[in-house]
Design a protein around this motif. Structure first.
Motif: not given
Length: 112
Positions: A50-65, A79-85
């Motif tokens: 459940s964790l990795y699909p959530l990380l991938y979703r956050l990445e697609r949204r541009g919230w993490v890189k 994974y790093r937080l983006t300015p948007t994140g």
């Protein structure tokens, strides 16, 4: 054993938990899951499934890189937080404080 309502509470706050941990520093998925379990004293646990699909979703949204980096002879995706994140984290924290404060005012026992 977690109930359906426990799972819903966790699901509804998973993004906030992950973004908050990434605000401190870049982390890989296993470390994120481990820290959530440790800091919640075992109350919250995220399985890799459940964790990795959530990380991938956050990445697609541009919230993490996410970036692959060498670690102990293997590659891990950090994974790093983006300015948007960071902006989203601030908004979610504010909503969480308002919500949890309201719930506490209702459910906590008050003595006259």
């Amino acid at each position: 054993m977690a109930t359906a309502s426990d799972r819903e509470l966790k699901k509804g706050n998973a993004e906030l938990l992950i973004l908050a941990l990434l605000e401190e520093q870049a982390r890989h998925g296993y470390e994120i899951g481990k820290l959530i379990a440790e800091r919640s004293e075992g109350v919250l646990r995220f399985h890799v499934a459940s964790l990795y699909p959530l990380l991938y979703r956050l990445e697609r949204r541009g919230w993490v890189k996410g970036e692959w980096e060498p670690a102990a002879g293997r590659r891990r995706r950090y994974y790093r937080l983006t300015p948007t994140g960071l902006k989203i984290l601030a908004e979610q924290r504010s909503r969480w404080r308002a919500f949890s404060g309201a719930v506490n005012r209702i459910v906590e026992v008050r003595h006259a």
